[in-house]
Design an enzyme around this catalytic site. Structure first.
Site, PDB file in Angstrom:
ATOM      1  N   GLU A   3      -6.858   5.036   7.777  1.00 28.59           N
ATOM      2  CA  GLU A   3      -6.579   6.435   7.417  1.00 28.59           C
ATOM      3  C   GLU A   3      -7.766   7.066   6.703  1.00 28.59           C
ATOM      4  OE1 GLU A   3      -2.836   5.693   5.464  1.00 28.59           O
ATOM      5  OE2 GLU A   3      -1.937   5.190   7.402  1.00 28.59           O
ATOM      6  N   GLU A  17      -5.579  -4.578  10.640  1.00 32.85           N
ATOM      7  CA  GLU A  17      -4.541  -3.558  10.827  1.00 32.85           C
ATOM      8  C   GLU A  17      -4.814  -2.778  12.106  1.00 32.85           C
ATOM      9  OE1 GLU A  17      -2.538  -2.459   6.860  1.00 32.85           O
ATOM     10  OE2 GLU A  17      -4.229  -1.129   7.135  1.00 32.85           O
ATOM     11  N   HIS A  54      -9.587   1.523   4.903  1.00 32.60           N
ATOM     12  CA  HIS A  54      -8.314   1.687   5.619  1.00 32.60           C
ATOM     13  C   HIS A  54      -8.530   2.674   6.762  1.00 32.60           C
ATOM     14  CE1 HIS A  54      -4.201   2.787   6.524  1.00 32.60           C
ATOM     15  NE2 HIS A  54      -3.819   1.700   5.890  1.00 32.60           N
ATOM     16  N   GLY A  71       2.777  -1.162   4.207  1.00 34.15           N
ATOM     17  CA  GLY A  71       2.869   0.245   3.834  1.00 34.15           C
ATOM     18  C   GLY A  71       4.304   0.633   3.538  1.00 34.15           C
ATOM     19  N   GLY A  72       4.957   1.250   4.523  1.00 38.15           N
ATOM     20  CA  GLY A  72       6.308   1.787   4.358  1.00 38.15           C
ATOM     21  C   GLY A  72       7.290   0.846   3.665  1.00 38.15           C
ATOM     22  N   GLY A 126       2.516   2.362  10.717  1.00 38.97           N
ATOM     23  CA  GLY A 126       3.551   3.381  10.589  1.00 38.97           C
ATOM     24  C   GLY A 126       4.274   3.714  11.884  1.00 38.97           C
ATOM     25  N   ASN A 134       0.873  -1.181   0.000  1.00 38.39           N
ATOM     26  CA  ASN A 134       0.000   0.000   0.000  1.00 38.39           C
ATOM     27  C   ASN A 134       0.908   1.228   0.000  1.00 38.39           C
ATOM     28  OD1 ASN A 134      -1.799   2.061   0.534  1.00 38.39           O
ATOM     29  ND2 ASN A 134      -2.293   1.376   2.623  1.00 38.39           N
ATOM     30  N   TRP A 135       0.988   1.870  -1.153  1.00 36.43           N
ATOM     31  CA  TRP A 135       1.910   3.007  -1.276  1.00 36.43           C
ATOM     32  C   TRP A 135       1.349   4.284  -0.670  1.00 36.43           C
ATOM     33  CZ3 TRP A 135       5.328   3.448  -6.317  1.00 36.43           C
ATOM     34  CH2 TRP A 135       6.225   2.377  -6.346  1.00 36.43           C
ATOM     35  N   LYS A 136       0.060   4.257  -0.321  1.00 37.91           N
ATOM     36  CA  LYS A 136      -0.581   5.466   0.249  1.00 37.91           C
ATOM     37  C   LYS A 136      -0.325   6.666  -0.679  1.00 37.91           C
ATOM     38  CE  LYS A 136      -0.167   3.310   4.722  1.00 37.91           C
ATOM     39  NZ  LYS A 136      -0.110   3.438   6.170  1.00 37.91           N
ATOM     40  N   SER A 194       3.253  -1.937  10.295  1.00 31.86           N
ATOM     41  CA  SER A 194       4.694  -2.040  10.560  1.00 31.86           C
ATOM     42  C   SER A 194       5.286  -3.407  10.241  1.00 31.86           C
ATOM     43  CB  SER A 194       5.004  -1.645  12.006  1.00 31.86           C
ATOM     44  OG  SER A 194       4.664  -0.283  12.219  1.00 31.86           O
TER      45      SER A 194
HETATM   46  P1  PGA Z   1       2.782   0.389   7.503  1.00 33.11           P
HETATM   47  O1  PGA Z   1       1.320   0.615   6.876  1.00 33.11           O
HETATM   48  O2  PGA Z   1       3.289  -0.914   6.966  1.00 33.11           O
HETATM   49  O3  PGA Z   1       3.586   1.558   7.015  1.00 33.11           O
HETATM   50  O4  PGA Z   1       2.606   0.379   8.985  1.00 33.11           O
HETATM   51  C1  PGA Z   1       0.445  -0.441   6.686  1.00 33.11           C
HETATM   52  C2  PGA Z   1      -0.875   0.065   6.178  1.00 33.11           C
HETATM   53  O5  PGA Z   1      -1.347   1.101   6.644  1.00 33.11           O
HETATM   54  O6  PGA Z   1      -1.485  -0.550   5.279  1.00 33.11           O
END
Ligand code: PGA
Length: 251
Positions: free
Chosen positions: A101, A169, A99, A235-236, A175, A12-14, A214
């Site tokens: 976010e 999640e 998600h 994500g990251g 993050g 997930n590149w956000k 994470s």
């Molecule tokens: P993260 O994000 O791996 O950077 O914690 C995961 C996500 O929000 O899908």
């Protein structure tokens, strides 16, 4: 990992990624070609602006693409929104819905997430439906209750042949560099599996339940080995081909 389900490692590149960052995709594609057989499916959900270019970069590879959000309608007067049909038209196979976010930053309710998941299914996409508790809810021992409530409200009915993915999640793990203890991940994933089997009977056993929050090359092996963890939403660590490949190798 539950034997019945082929794991899915999803990036997930956000709101990250310019055209220059497709270098990472080229490196990912090269890295995957060097590996003879893959034990998992691989998906990248880039920002919508990169979907077409990413699709072109992955044309000769197993890497699939997905969206990060969609509108509940397939077209119409909704300035700035993107429909599931448009994502499918741009080559997407999946779309992330609900998600945290989006739930937090755009006030998305379970009902809206369910409608988005339905819209995704209608466009032939597989929705990745996200659930997870906040830090306060975990400290109040409400993690299972919150996840159950989100599943009840966010997961649509499924017609024959339709497929969904669930991503657990924990909001506080996203993050933050923190992850739940393995026992805690195991507990929630087992709960989600029971919920899916109660709702969808046999079909519920074949639904991928991803862990997200994470996940990185150092912790992926332990997390992905847990029963009912059928992949990751990353994500990251998905922004960098080397790290993402290391997580794919862990699956
Ligand atoms: P993260 O994000 O791996 O950077 O914690 C995961 C996500 O929000 O899908």
């Amino acid at each position: 990992m539950s034997n019945k389900v082929k794991p899915l490692i999803a990036g997930n590149w956000k709101m990250n990624g310019l055209r220059a960052d497709l270098r990472q995709i080229e490196a990912l594609v090269r890295g995957l070609k060097e590996r003879r057989s893959l034990a998992c499916d691989v998906l990248i959900c880039p920002p919508a602006t990169l979907l077409a270019a990413l699709g072109a970069a992955c044309a000769q590879s197993v890497v699939m693409s997905g969206g990060q959000n969609c509108h509940v309608r397939q077209k119409g007067a909704h300035t700035g929104d993107i429909s599931a049909l448009m994502l499918a038209d741009a080559g997407a196979k999946y779309v992330i819905v609900g998600h945290s976010e989006r739930r937090a930053g755009h006030s998305e309710t379970d009902g809206l997430v369910r409608a988005k998941a339905q819209s995704a299914l209608g466009a032939g996409l597989i929705p990745i439906i996200c659930v997870g508790e906040t830090q306060a809810e975990r400290l109040a021992a409400l993690a299972v209750t919150v996840v159950e409530h989100q599943l009840d409200g966010s997961v649509p009915d499924l017609a024959p042949g339709q497929q969904i993915v669930i991503a657990y999640e924990p909001v506080w793990a996203i993050g933050s560099g923190q992850t739940p203890a393995s026992e805690d991940i195991l507990l929630i994933h087992s709960f989600i599996r029971e919920w899916l089997e109660a709702r969808f009977a046999g079909r519920g056993s074949a639904i991928n339940i991803l862990y997200g929050g994470s996940m990185n090359p150092a912790n992926a092996g332990e997390i992905l080995a847990l029963n009912n963890v059928n992949g990751g939403l990353v994500g990251g660590a998905s922004l960098n081909a080397k790290d993402f490949l290391a997580i794919i190798d862990a699956a």
